[in-house]
Scaffold this active site. Structure first.
Site, short mmCIF file in Angstrom:
data_model
loop_
_atom_site.label_atom_id
_atom_site.label_comp_id
_atom_site.label_asym_id
_atom_site.label_seq_id
_atom_site.Cartn_x
_atom_site.Cartn_y
_atom_site.Cartn_z
N GLY A 57 0.84 -1.19 0.00
CA GLY A 57 0.00 0.00 0.00
C GLY A 57 0.87 1.23 0.00
N THR A 58 0.21 2.39 -0.02
CA THR A 58 0.93 3.66 0.07
C THR A 58 1.18 3.97 1.54
OG1 THR A 58 -1.13 4.88 0.21
CG2 THR A 58 -0.21 4.54 -2.01
N SER A 113 -1.69 3.59 4.65
CA SER A 113 -2.68 2.60 4.20
C SER A 113 -2.89 1.51 5.24
CB SER A 113 -2.27 2.01 2.85
OG SER A 113 -1.03 1.33 2.96
N SER A 162 0.79 -1.15 9.26
CA SER A 162 1.25 -1.58 10.58
C SER A 162 0.09 -2.13 11.41
CB SER A 162 1.89 -0.41 11.33
OG SER A 162 3.04 0.02 10.63
N ASP A 180 7.18 -6.80 8.30
CA ASP A 180 6.84 -5.39 8.11
C ASP A 180 7.95 -4.70 7.30
OD1 ASP A 180 5.19 -3.17 8.47
OD2 ASP A 180 6.22 -2.54 10.30
N GLU A 181 7.63 -3.58 6.69
CA GLU A 181 8.61 -2.79 5.92
C GLU A 181 9.31 -3.66 4.86
OE1 GLU A 181 8.52 0.31 6.22
OE2 GLU A 181 7.83 0.75 8.26
N GLN A 239 9.41 -3.56 1.79
CA GLN A 239 10.03 -2.89 0.64
C GLN A 239 11.55 -2.82 0.76
OE1 GLN A 239 8.16 -1.32 2.90
NE2 GLN A 239 9.07 0.63 3.50
N CYS A 252 -6.43 9.67 -1.48
CA CYS A 252 -5.50 10.74 -1.80
C CYS A 252 -5.59 11.87 -0.76
CB CYS A 252 -5.82 11.28 -3.19
SG CYS A 252 -4.85 12.72 -3.68
N CYS A 269 -3.18 10.37 -5.37
CA CYS A 269 -3.58 9.70 -6.61
C CYS A 269 -2.62 10.15 -7.72
CB CYS A 269 -5.03 10.03 -6.96
SG CYS A 269 -5.26 11.73 -7.51
ZN ZN Z 1 -5.80 13.19 -5.78
#
Ligand code: ZN
Length: 190
Positions: free
Chosen positions: A9-10, A13, A16, A85-86, A88, A143, A179
């Site tokens: 997710g971003t 999001s 956690s 977690d984390e 990325q 967003c 977004c």
């Molecule tokens: Zn937007």
């Protein structure tokens, strides 16, 4: 056959919170769930995952011996799941070892992380997880600037959007979910 999961997710999001909840669901049923994070993120303090709504989970850091460590614990006392977690920030080898935990030890491994950085480039760990994971889910949020679904992360430097700087940045205050339309407009991209 156990699966390797990637839930991305971003920023904001709820990652956690989700990982702590997943861990809680296993442990309340008396099932052992091992929690890990990547050592690059020390934001939460030593070996602790913290969510924005105040939940905490103590975890270990991923190391090169992750497979052997999980195997040794599993042989003594069954491990029902591994959460990360984390994700990325995982290396390619880390992800391969995690896939071995799913394939060879038959333990589900559930990874949570950011898909892309503020330059909208895939993190290494995310790239390998997207290539290898059996199940990929998107954790959604909206967003910062409109009501569309956020799919990208924007870096705010002194409150102003930027897409330059170091790839790995830690600290939520400077990062917001946006977004694609707002990302392009705010950064002045075509
Ligand atoms: Zn937007």
């Amino acid at each position: 056959m156990a699966k390797l999961y990637y839930r991305y997710g971003t920023m904001q999001s709820n990652k956690s919170n989700q990982i702590i909840t997943t861990h809680h669901q296993y442990t309340t049923q008396g099932k052992q769930c091992l929690a890990y994070s990547t050592p690059i993120d020390t934001r939460s303090g030593y070996r602790k995952i913290k969510s924005r709504i105040g939940l905490e989970l103590v975890c270990e850091y991923i190391t090169d011996t992750i497979y052997d460590d999980v195997k040794a614990i599993h042989e003594k006392n069954r491990v029902h799941a591994v959460v990360v977690d984390e994700a990325q920030f995982l290396s390619k080898k880390d992800v391969h070892r995690l896939s071995d935990i799913a394939d060879d030890l038959d333990i589900p491994v559930i990874c949570f992380g950011l898909k892309t950085d503020f330059r909208n480039q895939l993190f290494q760990g995310s790239q390998v997880l997207l290539e290898l994971a059996d199940a990929i889910d998107e954790l959604k949020t909206i967003c910062q600037f409109c009501n569309k679904k956020a799919t990208l992360n924007m870096r705010l430097l002194d409150g102003r959007p930027t897409n330059v700087g170091e790839t790995i940045q830690i600290g939520d205050e400077e990062y917001v979910p946006v977004c694609r339309k707002c990302y392009k407009e705010r950064l002045g991209l075509d």
